[in-house]
Design an enzyme around this catalytic site. Structure first.
Site, PDB file in Angstrom:
ATOM      1  N   SER A 189       4.948  -5.699  -2.494  1.00 20.68           N
ATOM      2  CA  SER A 189       5.026  -4.286  -2.838  1.00 20.68           C
ATOM      3  C   SER A 189       5.692  -3.503  -1.718  1.00 20.68           C
ATOM      4  CB  SER A 189       3.621  -3.771  -3.182  1.00 20.68           C
ATOM      5  OG  SER A 189       3.698  -2.578  -3.909  1.00 20.68           O
ATOM      6  N   GLY A 237       0.817  -1.215   0.000  1.00 16.94           N
ATOM      7  CA  GLY A 237       0.000   0.000   0.000  1.00 16.94           C
ATOM      8  C   GLY A 237       0.843   1.253   0.000  1.00 16.94           C
TER       9      GLY A 237
END
Length: 584
Positions: free
Chosen positions: A266, A179
């Site tokens: 990520s 995120g």
């Protein structure tokens, strides 16, 4: 850094709420236990001693004693073959005087604490992969939080799943959600740990951690003289505290504190690499999995510039001064203690709201090379061998860049309407959307050379993701060439038009690694037609994670191919009906 207010580089977030709501009623609201309705599912049940909720045999399975006190979880054996303990506090709430401080050891309690609901999501500016407002479960209401503060400051909790057997010394997989280090949450349905736990035969742990300016902020007026408190790396310290908590407590749940795999996607992958180079992670991690991320850091100078601008924006916003120039003059008359008190007197929502309102601020720099939590020159320390020399499994999706159309103006319509369209899309019905409903005309047709969406997204993939992973792996390979494996995820069997709009986009491998194909931000992709192939592919990927967590090697017989060490690439793909796994 290439980021946006909604779609961003280190995207995505974690663990499911919806699958548990029915189970909470079945397992926590039966004839022998107090009723629990859906509205209470986001609230931790009383910590006070309570009458027995289960038979003695059931309680032995679900009641575990941690160093902080006894906890009682959920029996999900009938549906997933697992037990779960949700919303375990691994640190004190980082509020009041503990805001922008290292995490403190969690409080203890007497009696038995019911841990059957996820803890609150960490406060953040609402984006595409943020939680819904007001602690609601994942659903269409996610769109109602876009552009607004969502989550809470009291959020440092983790969740544990384990197989519903009596095995001990199980491998432990600790997942850090993505995120962009500014959004995400451990109750996102993408990261329900039940299927992975059962298939990998391992403990699966997901965590919340402070995000954005709450997690990384280097403001001189907050300095205390303590290197950790002054590092600005509060969220990185959250990750380390979660690992310490597990080191102390994981045996109570049947896990092996000497066999912990840290896995992240990520931003979570960036944070996994940060733990690899942090001197504070020694003895706390024994393997690492990096999904779509590499070794990326920011300097304290970058963070100090951000913190200064944020402080000035806050003073302007509340009317203390009229502009940034006057804010600087005003701050010259204030002591550090006064400024720190001012910063901590504001509600978390107010601070986040100001940061979102002043778009020129950008996003808070994360993973700071402070010299105490993160080395000043991480790549140099890896080259010198000063890092956690543990087996590493890393990978990318083939079309990472297709999740980031907002960076180049490719997406349409606005995020609110786009979320609505994708959430309501029925992958088993005749097509109701076209490429032109989701992509702007200048990127169509998608296969046009140079300016078509395929070409533009390929450039994004190379610039933002693939090169970063390969560079990080290349640095690591100087030290441990026989402990590294690399994969590429190619699956792109979504119903039209999503097979070309997204294809094998960033984060599309997450549901396969976790075995989660229920309602989520990506559920438009999963049809009955592609179910046979994707489920077999998911099974193979989960078994590789399980093999790697257990032995440090991702090979297993169900792959149907030998997986050589880096720099070889194992491609994970499938037709609608059959897996396609092989070395490239």
């Amino acid at each position: 850094m290439l980021l946006s207010k909604t779609w961003s580089w280190k995207a995505i977030g974690a663990v499911a709420v919806l699958p548990f709501l029915g189970q909470l009623a079945a397992c926590g609201g039966g004839a022998d236990s107090p009723a629990m309705d859906v509205a209470s599912a986001s609230t931790v049940v009383s910590m006070q001693p309570t009458p027995a909720l289960f038979t003695s045999g059931d309680e032995r399975k679900l009641r575990r004693v941690t160093q902080q006190g006894a906890v009682l979880g959920i029996d999900q054996s009938a549906t997933s073959g697992t037990y779960a303990w949700l919303g375990l506090p691994y640190a004190k709430p980082p509020v009041g005087a503990l805001r922008w401080m290292p995490p403190a050891e969690p409080d203890t309690w007497s009696g038995t604490r019911h841990v059957r609901a996820f803890g609150a999501s960490c406060v953040q500016g609402g984006r595409y992969f943020s939680p819904p407002p007001n602690g609601e479960p994942f659903g269409l209401s996610v769109r109602d939080g876009l552009g607004k503060p969502v989550g809470e400051e009291d959020c440092l909790t983790l969740n544990i799943w384990r197989p519903s057997d009596t095995a001990a010394k199980l491998p432990v997989i600790v997942f850090i959600h993505g995120g962009s280090n500014i959004s995400g949450y451990s109750a996102d349905p993408l990261y329900n740990g039940a299927s992975l736990s059962a298939k990998a035969h391992a403990l699966v742990v997901t965590i919340n951690y402070r995000l954005g300016l709450m997690g990384w902020l280097d403001l001189p007026q907050l300095k205390t003289g303590d290197p950790l408190a002054d590092s600005g790396n509060f969220a990185t310290l959250d990750h380390i505290q979660a690992l310490k908590y597990l080191h102390q407590n994981v045996e109570a749940f049947g896990g092996d504190p000497g066999n912990v795999t840290v896995m992240g996607e990520s931003a979570g992958a960036v944070n996994t690499w940060a733990l690899m180079v942090s001197p504070l992670s020694k003895g706390l991690m024994h393997k690492a999995v990096s999904m779509s991320g590499g070794l990326v850091t920011s300097s304290p100078a970058q963070s100090r510039a951000y913190a200064k601008n944020l402080l000035q924006a806050m003073l302007v916003d509340d009317g203390t001064v009229a502009n940034a120039a006057l804010a600087e003059i005003y701050l010259a008359t204030r002591t550090s203690a006064q400024v720190a008190s001012y910063m901590r007197s504001k509600s978390a929502n107010d601070v986040v709201r100001v940061s979102m309102a002043h778009s020129a601020l950008g996003n808070a720099p994360a993973v700071l090379t402070d010299g105490a939590v993160i080395p000043l020159f991480p790549s140099l320390e890896i080259a010198r061998g000063n890092y956690r020399q543990v087996p590493m499994l890393a990978g990318n999706t083939a079309e990472e860049g297709k999740l980031f159309g907002s960076l180049v103006g490719a997406y349409k319509p606005n995020d609110y309407d786009r979320f609505t369209m994708q959430y309501n899309f029925d992958p088993d019905a005749p097509p109701t959307l076209l490429e032109s409903d989701l992509l702007n005309p200048q990127f169509l047709p998608v296969d046009r050379p140079v300016t078509g969406w395929n070409s533009v997204s390929a450039a994004l993939t190379a610039a933002i993701f693939t090169q970063g992973t390969i560079s990080s792996m290349g640095t690591l390979s100087l030290q441990q060439p026989t402990q590294m494996w690399y994969y590429r995820f190619d699956w792109a069997q979504e119903p039209a038009p999503f097979h070309t709009v997204y294809g094998s986009a960033h984060a599309m491998d997450i549901p396969f690694v976790f075995g989660n194909f229920g309602k989520s931000v990506f559920s438009f992709a999963y049809s009955q037609a592609n179910k046979p192939g994707r489920e077999v592919l998911s099974d193979a990927m989960m078994r590789s994670i399980g093999s790697f967590a257990a032995t440090g090697n991702p090979n297993h017989s169900a792959l149907g191919a030998a997986w050589p060490n880096w720099p070889a690439t194992l491609v994970f793909d499938a037709t609608p009906t059959q897996p396609r796994i092989g070395v490239q």
